[in-house]
Motif scaffolding. Structure first.
Motif, PDB file in Angstrom:
ATOM      1  N   LEU A 196      -5.165   9.160  -8.844  1.00  0.00           N
ATOM      2  CA  LEU A 196      -5.002   7.865  -8.202  1.00  0.00           C
ATOM      3  C   LEU A 196      -3.989   6.968  -8.910  1.00  0.00           C
ATOM      4  CD1 LEU A 196      -6.506   6.717  -5.692  1.00  0.00           C
ATOM      5  CD2 LEU A 196      -7.984   5.480  -7.280  1.00  0.00           C
ATOM      6  N   ASP A 197      -3.669   7.269 -10.158  1.00  0.00           N
ATOM      7  CA  ASP A 197      -2.748   6.409 -10.899  1.00  0.00           C
ATOM      8  C   ASP A 197      -1.362   6.366 -10.279  1.00  0.00           C
ATOM      9  OD1 ASP A 197      -1.021   8.512 -12.754  1.00  0.00           O
ATOM     10  OD2 ASP A 197      -3.040   9.197 -12.309  1.00  0.00           O
ATOM     11  N   GLN A 198      -1.072   7.296  -9.379  1.00  0.00           N
ATOM     12  CA  GLN A 198       0.213   7.277  -8.675  1.00  0.00           C
ATOM     13  C   GLN A 198       0.365   6.043  -7.776  1.00  0.00           C
ATOM     14  OE1 GLN A 198       1.610  11.338  -7.208  1.00  0.00           O
ATOM     15  NE2 GLN A 198      -0.570  11.721  -7.527  1.00  0.00           N
ATOM     16  N   LEU A 199      -0.757   5.360  -7.511  1.00  0.00           N
ATOM     17  CA  LEU A 199      -0.716   4.155  -6.678  1.00  0.00           C
ATOM     18  C   LEU A 199      -0.453   2.881  -7.478  1.00  0.00           C
ATOM     19  CD1 LEU A 199      -3.691   4.808  -4.222  1.00  0.00           C
ATOM     20  CD2 LEU A 199      -1.259   5.302  -3.895  1.00  0.00           C
ATOM     21  N   ASN A 200      -0.394   3.002  -8.794  1.00  0.00           N
ATOM     22  CA  ASN A 200      -0.166   1.811  -9.612  1.00  0.00           C
ATOM     23  C   ASN A 200       1.131   1.101  -9.220  1.00  0.00           C
ATOM     24  OD1 ASN A 200      -2.486   1.914 -11.134  1.00  0.00           O
ATOM     25  ND2 ASN A 200      -1.589   3.178 -12.749  1.00  0.00           N
ATOM     26  N   ASP A 201       1.054  -0.217  -9.110  1.00  0.00           N
ATOM     27  CA  ASP A 201       2.164  -1.097  -8.760  1.00  0.00           C
ATOM     28  C   ASP A 201       2.617  -0.961  -7.310  1.00  0.00           C
ATOM     29  OD1 ASP A 201       2.317  -2.158 -11.396  1.00  0.00           O
ATOM     30  OD2 ASP A 201       3.439  -0.375 -12.019  1.00  0.00           O
ATOM     31  N   ARG A 202       1.878  -0.229  -6.510  1.00  0.00           N
ATOM     32  CA  ARG A 202       2.214  -0.116  -5.089  1.00  0.00           C
ATOM     33  C   ARG A 202       1.424  -1.157  -4.288  1.00  0.00           C
ATOM     34  NH1 ARG A 202       5.281   4.576  -4.496  1.00  0.00           N
ATOM     35  NH2 ARG A 202       4.980   6.131  -6.155  1.00  0.00           N
ATOM     36  N   VAL A 203       1.996  -1.540  -3.156  1.00  0.00           N
ATOM     37  CA  VAL A 203       1.448  -2.644  -2.367  1.00  0.00           C
ATOM     38  C   VAL A 203       0.913  -2.139  -1.035  1.00  0.00           C
ATOM     39  CG1 VAL A 203       1.981  -4.826  -1.218  1.00  0.00           C
ATOM     40  CG2 VAL A 203       3.003  -4.310  -3.445  1.00  0.00           C
ATOM     41  N   PHE A 204      -0.298  -2.584  -0.697  1.00  0.00           N
ATOM     42  CA  PHE A 204      -0.912  -2.301   0.595  1.00  0.00           C
ATOM     43  C   PHE A 204      -1.099  -3.621   1.337  1.00  0.00           C
ATOM     44  CE2 PHE A 204      -1.811   1.363  -1.875  1.00  0.00           C
ATOM     45  CZ  PHE A 204      -2.038   2.421  -1.014  1.00  0.00           C
ATOM     46  N   ASN A 205      -0.737  -3.632   2.606  1.00  0.00           N
ATOM     47  CA  ASN A 205      -0.899  -4.819   3.447  1.00  0.00           C
ATOM     48  C   ASN A 205      -1.935  -4.541   4.530  1.00  0.00           C
ATOM     49  OD1 ASN A 205       2.231  -4.862   2.572  1.00  0.00           O
ATOM     50  ND2 ASN A 205       1.447  -6.940   2.744  1.00  0.00           N
ATOM     51  N   TRP A 206      -3.042  -5.268   4.444  1.00  0.00           N
ATOM     52  CA  TRP A 206      -4.148  -5.079   5.387  1.00  0.00           C
ATOM     53  C   TRP A 206      -4.154  -6.215   6.406  1.00  0.00           C
ATOM     54  CZ3 TRP A 206      -7.394  -0.842   4.741  1.00  0.00           C
ATOM     55  CH2 TRP A 206      -7.277  -0.158   3.524  1.00  0.00           C
ATOM     56  N   GLN A 207      -4.114  -5.862   7.687  1.00  0.00           N
ATOM     57  CA  GLN A 207      -4.260  -6.872   8.729  1.00  0.00           C
ATOM     58  C   GLN A 207      -5.715  -6.860   9.188  1.00  0.00           C
ATOM     59  OE1 GLN A 207      -1.401  -6.827  11.918  1.00  0.00           O
ATOM     60  NE2 GLN A 207      -2.552  -8.298  13.161  1.00  0.00           N
ATOM     61  N   ILE A 208      -6.341  -8.038   9.145  1.00  0.00           N
ATOM     62  CA  ILE A 208      -7.772  -8.166   9.401  1.00  0.00           C
ATOM     63  C   ILE A 208      -7.988  -9.234  10.471  1.00  0.00           C
ATOM     64  CG2 ILE A 208     -10.019  -8.662   8.347  1.00  0.00           C
ATOM     65  CD1 ILE A 208      -8.767  -7.792   5.660  1.00  0.00           C
ATOM     66  N   SER A 209      -8.872  -8.955  11.412  1.00  0.00           N
ATOM     67  CA  SER A 209      -9.136  -9.903  12.488  1.00  0.00           C
ATOM     68  C   SER A 209      -9.960 -11.082  11.986  1.00  0.00           C
ATOM     69  CB  SER A 209      -9.874  -9.214  13.641  1.00  0.00           C
ATOM     70  OG  SER A 209     -11.247  -9.050  13.318  1.00  0.00           O
ATOM     71  N   SER A 210     -10.037 -12.120  12.800  1.00  0.00           N
ATOM     72  CA  SER A 210     -10.823 -13.297  12.430  1.00  0.00           C
ATOM     73  C   SER A 210     -12.308 -12.972  12.327  1.00  0.00           C
ATOM     74  CB  SER A 210     -10.607 -14.408  13.455  1.00  0.00           C
ATOM     75  OG  SER A 210     -10.995 -13.969  14.754  1.00  0.00           O
ATOM     76  N   LYS A 211     -12.725 -11.837  12.915  1.00  0.00           N
ATOM     77  CA  LYS A 211     -14.119 -11.407  12.810  1.00  0.00           C
ATOM     78  C   LYS A 211     -14.379 -10.559  11.570  1.00  0.00           C
ATOM     79  CE  LYS A 211     -14.927 -11.274  17.818  1.00  0.00           C
ATOM     80  NZ  LYS A 211     -15.320 -10.407  18.966  1.00  0.00           N
ATOM     81  N   GLY A 212     -13.292 -10.085  10.940  1.00  0.00           N
ATOM     82  CA  GLY A 212     -13.449  -9.265   9.747  1.00  0.00           C
ATOM     83  C   GLY A 212     -13.134  -7.791   9.942  1.00  0.00           C
ATOM     84  N   GLU A 213     -12.619  -7.413  11.123  1.00  0.00           N
ATOM     85  CA  GLU A 213     -12.313  -6.006  11.388  1.00  0.00           C
ATOM     86  C   GLU A 213     -10.942  -5.648  10.811  1.00  0.00           C
ATOM     87  OE1 GLU A 213     -14.011  -5.837  15.907  1.00  0.00           O
ATOM     88  OE2 GLU A 213     -12.435  -7.264  15.389  1.00  0.00           O
ATOM     89  N   VAL A 214     -10.838  -4.497  10.153  1.00  0.00           N
ATOM     90  CA  VAL A 214      -9.545  -4.005   9.687  1.00  0.00           C
ATOM     91  C   VAL A 214      -8.798  -3.437  10.890  1.00  0.00           C
ATOM     92  CG1 VAL A 214      -8.361  -2.303   8.250  1.00  0.00           C
ATOM     93  CG2 VAL A 214     -10.344  -3.518   7.351  1.00  0.00           C
ATOM     94  N   LEU A 215      -7.664  -4.048  11.214  1.00  0.00           N
ATOM     95  CA  LEU A 215      -6.891  -3.643  12.384  1.00  0.00           C
ATOM     96  C   LEU A 215      -5.794  -2.648  12.028  1.00  0.00           C
ATOM     97  CD1 LEU A 215      -6.457  -7.168  14.021  1.00  0.00           C
ATOM     98  CD2 LEU A 215      -8.220  -5.459  14.506  1.00  0.00           C
ATOM     99  N   GLU A 216      -5.205  -2.832  10.845  1.00  0.00           N
ATOM    100  CA  GLU A 216      -4.062  -2.000  10.486  1.00  0.00           C
ATOM    101  C   GLU A 216      -3.810  -2.101   8.997  1.00  0.00           C
ATOM    102  OE1 GLU A 216       0.641  -1.433  11.868  1.00  0.00           O
ATOM    103  OE2 GLU A 216      -0.443  -3.288  12.322  1.00  0.00           O
TER     104      GLU A 216
END
Length: 305
Positions: free
Chosen positions: A120-140
């Protein structure tokens, strides 16, 4: 004198009941956990434990029947900022990964990096962008890098599938207080890179408010979540690589700062019993495998600044 004592007791009892009733009627409105002017830093821990019989079907070179155990343990830190999505009620949470680490065990023996370098250390310093609905659902979820930059692209899918169900509780439509419940359903999918299938997490949740309180002047809430789940996921510890698909159940406890709109801590466990198991290199599931998968996840707020 006796009468005065009895009156005093009745008054005290009435005041206690009034106090309890008032507390029981206290309710709060839960808003999306967005903190655009602050940065949240979390420590995350997770584990996956896969057990099954029929070793001769899923372990390369194994000819005798027996049990197989895969054990994965890991952690990472995330630095998170949030912002509303323009012309929408949704919001985006940007997370930079730090100090990612995991270890792998096959039949309770630790694998060295040379034996299993897909860490998993290969993910260090990488960025994830989570789009979440106003209800709390992960959309993308999107990321600012290409998965094929890693030595195994499906590390990204497995990571996202681990984190997505824990990103945000599904919020109630109305204010809630102690004892109130609500139900919700949430689905997350992501493509695997090495097989023409998709990772799936489908959760039907029942939430219950266990406690309202205060911490450093801020309103806090404790929520217990009971889950019914459907999973399609990948368990891989050299030499075993299997896709498992099945149903199960789990429980999660959320502790949330209502005023600052952040998760303070979270801890949960999910068990999937008798999933269908397919060796990653094959098209058809293995026959009559008795398997069980246990997933654990927890996080704790380190800093909010």
């Amino acid at each position: 004198m006796y009468r005065i004592k009895m009156i005093t007791l009745y008054v005290a009892a009435a005041l206690l009941l009034t106090s309890e009733s008032s507390q029981g009627q206290e309710k709060v409105t839960l808003l999306p956990l967005v903190h655009p002017e602050m940065t949240a830093e979390y420590k995350h821990d997770y584990s996956l434990l896969y057990k099954s019989d029929s070793a001769e079907q899923i372990v390369p070179g194994r000819s005798t029947r027996g049990w197989v155990q895969l054990d994965i343990k890991g952690s990472w830190k995330s630095t998170e900022t949030s912002k509303p999505v323009a012309e929408s009620e949704d919001f985006e949470m940007e997370a930079t990964i730090k100090k990612a680490f995991n270890s792998f065990f096959f039949d309770q023996k630790l694998k060295t990096y040379d034996q299993h370098p897909y860490t998993l250390d290969q993910l260090n310093d990488r960025v994830f962008n989570w789009q979440i609905s106003s209800k709390g659902e992960v959309l993308e979820v999107t990321h600012g890098f290409k998965p094929d930059e890693l030595n195994r692209a499906d590390i990204v899918t497995t990571f996202e599938e681990t984190w997505a169900p824990e990103m945000h509780p599904i919020l109630p439509e109305n204010p809630v207080g102690a004892g109130d419940t609500w139900t919700a359903k949430h689905t997350f999918t992501a493509p695997f890179d090495q097989v023409p299938e998709k990772a799936l997490v489908e959760i039907t949740s029942t939430y219950e408010v266990k406690k309202l309180g205060k911490k450093k002047g801020n309103v806090t809430i404790v929520i217990k979540e009971k889950r019914e789940v459907k999973y399609h996921a990948w368990a891989y510890v050299t030499p075993v690589s299997v896709l498992y698909e099945g149903e199960g159940e789990g429980e999660v406890e959320w502790k949330i700062d209502v005023d600052r709109r952040v998760v303070l801590s979270q801890k949960g466990k999910t068990t999937i019993k008798r999933p269908q198991v397919t060796v990653a290199s094959k098209e058809k599931p293995a026959d009559n495998i008795k398997a069980e998968v246990t997933l654990r996840y927890s996080r704790k707020l380190d800093k909010l600044k």
